[in-house]
Design an enzyme around this catalytic site. Structure first.
Site, PDB file in Angstrom:
ATOM      1  CB  CYS A 127      -0.935   0.015   1.203  1.00 43.39           C
ATOM      2  SG  CYS A 127      -2.051  -1.397   1.236  1.00 43.39           S
ATOM      3  CB  CYS A 448      -0.162   0.656   7.783  1.00 43.04           C
ATOM      4  SG  CYS A 448      -1.875   0.582   7.215  1.00 43.04           S
TER       5      CYS A 448
END
Length: 464
Positions: A127, A448
């Site tokens: 991500c 994250c």
């Protein structure tokens, strides 16, 4: 010997000429050092993105490089083709990679008609892939390898690569060596019924075999985040996104004419403001029946791409460009992928702040990735925990309480969508625009990523 003459000469005239030359050399060196320092000021000139669309909608017949090509062309439309010709390097992110275009950054650049001379490569870091694209380019600038680069990312969850099972793949590969019908029958006879099947891209962590939603649920429980708090945060995200859309704040979103689709797409289509009553009626999505994470409090599968033009301030001035923001300190962190999978923001926030000599109170804008409502709230609680700071971060006291009135005020990944490799550029661009809109000085971006990773970046307002 004349005092101060580095040649040791006893000739006063030679010494005088040498001294003048030294003064000129040192003066020139000082000017060069000053110029070099100014050149290392790195700026975000422009950032754009396609609308982020729910998978299976208008982008479903495209390929990942098509979406990135849309973003590249949109970027060119904002800054001009002559500026694109000044780009030294292109870096694009991709997570679920299309096997036909493994270097999707290069294919998208060629498809966009960018100069063939510009090298391009693709990165993957879950991500935070486009975050990595940005910081890799920054590294190239500091190394003297580039003055201007494009960073971006693309994800197409509408069409993921589905493979045959490994035994079946092996059988097909082995069949190339077979010379007779009997050989084919002998080869096929080795297959078991259980060998015949399909493989989807893994949604579980490879190292732990745990689905990210399970991790989010356990993280929410560990940091005392209730189901109602998660529902409220999801509604908050969608409400802010809807307001930002209606007010025309999301100027990074491009208008994209999609082949085969009647109307051009102009905005994110996942924004849906719900009610507490409706969200409370949803069943747990991962840990059943007692979990607290639901579909509404999880980011949805999204198609989309983003691109940003980044360069030295000196280069921007030479080209007559007005930057959006300075890109300052950044940091990465890695943590336990089992129990702390999604705690990246909690770890990178103090790293970036300490490096810049700032505190949470100095930050005017926070743009933090919303993988899950429980995840972002758990990170906020971790930052304000003395116990967490001492036990896991080696700090004497908590980082502090994050001011929620500064967090994701134009929506976040829960509402706008999360094409894995494109979100980083969205976060940075949104942070820059929010600084301009609100007159702030500093913004902090954090996210994250799968594998127990995190990234943080300090954005500073550019004088407008």
């Amino acid at each position: 010997r004349v005092h101060g003459d580095p040649t040791g000469s006893t000739d006063p005239m030679l010494a005088s000429r040498t001294a003048v030359a030294c003064v000129r050399t040192y003066s020139s060196a000082a000017k060069s050092a000053a110029a070099a320092a100014a050149a290392k000021n790195i700026v975000l000139v422009e950032g754009v993105r396609t609308p982020f669309l729910v998978s299976g909608t208008q982008f479903q017949r495209q390929m990942p490089h098509d979406l990135l090509r849309f973003a590249f062309k949109g970027l060119e439309g904002r800054v001009g083709a002559d500026v694109i010709k000044q780009v030294d390097y292109i870096i694009g992110g991709s997570v679920i990679q299309e096997v036909k275009t493994t270097n999707v950054a290069r294919e998208a650049a060629l498809g966009a008609g960018f100069p063939e001379r510009i090298p391009a490569h693709t990165v993957t870091m879950a991500c935070i892939s486009s975050n990595q694209a940005i910081t890799t380019g920054i590294g190239y600038i500091h190394a003297g390898l580039a003055e201007a680069f494009i960073a971006g990312g693309t994800e197409l969850m509408s069409d993921i690569p589905i493979r045959l099972s490994r035994p079946l793949r092996k059988t097909l590969l082995d069949s190339r060596k077979v010379k007779s019908p009997a050989g084919y029958l002998a080869l096929l006879s080795k297959l078991k019924v259980s060998d015949i099947g399909l493989e989807l891209p893994g949604i579980a962590e490879f190292s732990t075999n745990e689905i990210m939603g399970h991790s989010a649920d356990r993280l929410a429980s560990a940091f005392g985040v209730s189901r109602r708090e998660q529902d409220e945060f999801a509604i908050r995200s969608h409400t802010f996104a809807q307001k930002a859309q209606d007010a025309g704040k999301l100027t990074d979103v491009l208008r994209v004419a999609v082949p085969g689709v009647a109307d051009a797409v102009e905005k994110d289509n996942g924004v849906r403001v719900g009610t507490l009553e409706k969200l409370a009626a949803l069943k747990p999505a991962f840990v059943k029946p007692h979990g607290t994470v639901t579909a509404a409090t999880s980011s949805f599968l999204t198609d989309g791409a983003s691109a940003a033009l980044i360069m030295t301030e000196a280069k921007a001035k030479a080209l007559g460009l007005k930057p959006l923001a300075y890109l300052r300190n950044f940091a990465y962190a890695a943590m336990d992928p089992k129990d702390q999978l999604l705690l990246g923001p909690a770890y990178v926030t103090p790293k970036v702040l300490d490096a810049a000599g700032l505190t949470l109170k100095d930050i005017d804008v926070f743009e933090y990735h919303e993988a899950f409502a429980g995840q972002i709230l758990a990170n906020i609680n971790a930052l304000n925990s003395d116990s967490f700071a001492r036990t896991y971060m080696g700090r004497k006291e908590r980082v502090g309480a994050l001011d929620m009135s500064k967090l994701n005020l134009w929506g976040g990944s829960l509402s706008l969508g999360h094409p894995f490799a494109a979100t980083g550029v969205r976060l940075v661009t949104c942070a820059a625009h929010r600084l301009i809109d609100g007159g702030g000085k500093y913004a902090l971006v954090a996210a994250c990523a799968a594998g127990g990773l995190g990234h943080g970046l300090l954005v500073e307002a550019y004088p407008q």
